[in-house]
Enzyme design. Sequence first.
Site, PDB file in Angstrom:
ATOM      1  CG  LEU A 211      -1.889  -0.961   1.570  1.00  0.00           C
ATOM      2  CD1 LEU A 211      -2.395  -0.787   3.007  1.00  0.00           C
ATOM      3  CD2 LEU A 211      -3.042  -0.743   0.586  1.00  0.00           C
ATOM      4  CG  HIS A 212       2.926   3.239  -2.919  1.00  0.00           C
ATOM      5  ND1 HIS A 212       2.507   2.186  -3.684  1.00  0.00           N
ATOM      6  CD2 HIS A 212       3.320   4.201  -3.789  1.00  0.00           C
ATOM      7  CE1 HIS A 212       2.648   2.482  -4.950  1.00  0.00           C
ATOM      8  NE2 HIS A 212       3.135   3.694  -5.062  1.00  0.00           N
ATOM      9  NE  ARG A 213      -1.131   3.929  -7.117  1.00  0.00           N
ATOM     10  CZ  ARG A 213       0.020   4.322  -7.638  1.00  0.00           C
ATOM     11  NH1 ARG A 213       0.436   5.545  -7.483  1.00  0.00           N
ATOM     12  NH2 ARG A 213       0.763   3.508  -8.350  1.00  0.00           N
ATOM     13  CG  ASP A 289      -1.676   1.087  -3.154  1.00  0.00           C
ATOM     14  OD1 ASP A 289      -0.508   0.684  -3.308  1.00  0.00           O
ATOM     15  OD2 ASP A 289      -2.003   1.875  -2.237  1.00  0.00           O
TER      16      ASP A 289
END
Length: 369
Positions: A211-213, A289
């Site tokens: 997850l990084h968006r 993501d």
Amino acid sequence: MPKRSRTVVCVVGARPNYMKAAPIVAALQDSVRLSPLLVHTGQHYDPDMNEKFFAELGMPAPDSNLDVGSGSHAVQTAEVMIRFEPVLDAAADPVVLVVGDVNSTIACALVAAKKGIPVVHVEAGLRSRDRAMPEEINRVLTDQLSDLLFTTERSAAANLAAEGIDAARVHFVGNVMIDTLIANLPRAIAPAATLAAAGLPAPAQFAVATLHRPSNVDDPAVLRRLLECLAEIGETLPVVLPLHPRTRARVDAAGLAPMLDGRRILALGPQGYLAMLGLMKNARLVLTDSGGIQEETTALGVPCLTLRDNTERPSTVEFGTNTLVGRDPGRILAAARESLATGGKAGRIPEFWDGNAARRIVAVLEDSF
Ligand code: UD1
């Protein structure tokens, strides 16, 4: 015979760029007509996001590092532009080659285009049609500025045509990131070693999540819901979660670190390329993501649930193992349960994701310049 001196200035800035540039730089080193000059903008700078990848991918050290670091989009983009210009001024008869869709991509393309220097975009024509993603803005503008556009999947050609880009400048060559994956798969690091290095147990079976968006990690309520989902899946199958520095900072700031309990969620720091490859290859399921991971899981034949409402990489859904599940916990959990129960979506490898994309690109560059 001495090499002709046309220089292809290859720009990298952020983690996903390295796997794309590595095979192109290698193919340019073998070219008798063109020479690579590697410029790192320094958008990503932590050793774990950076040097480690260069070493693992056998990339030469950058000829120039602009050290821009983090900042707002405007600051980061502007700093890259200011610092890139003198590098171009010093290069002999340059062509600028940019990859992907990060801020460094648009910044360097814009500097070159305004100086009348040819711009080449690798991974052109991908569109999520979601302008809330900074990458979508970078993609559209970079393609408008480019003289030569190399695409990874067939859908890209129609996107470019719809934006008025002459088809004669567009070449469907396949996916350079998959060149890197195919070349490095035999060297992938076993998950047990990766987990042991972090002092974590190595479960027989596991899922992997990334997850990084900003849309998934910047709002603490959204981030908490996603971590709760992963913890729920973790009751059935531990979820290995390598954390991007941005995500780590958001987890800490929101007081969510206790959710990374080492039982249901096995949190790690940012992983190198070979460790990530080993984790993905051996996962029963990947939740992400990331753009690149949608493609890598399709190439590996591992089921992928993408925690977004759209994708700029539709071939991973049409042909590959990817399913878009958005951010609604009910939908994510239902999709995860179904994937684990059935073995997940089967797929096939998209056209030209065959390990030869960089060679095709350099052949076109040699003809063109
Ligand atoms: C960037 C790209 C994104 C890509 C991602 C992969 C843009 C607009 N976004 O997002 O498309 O998917 O890289 O990682 O270009 N940070 C560190 N160490 C680093 C780099 C960043 O701690 O080496 C932290 C900083 O707090 C920084 C934050 O991460 O502010 C975000 O970094 P930034 O480069 O702005 O964007 P990414 O989220 O990494």
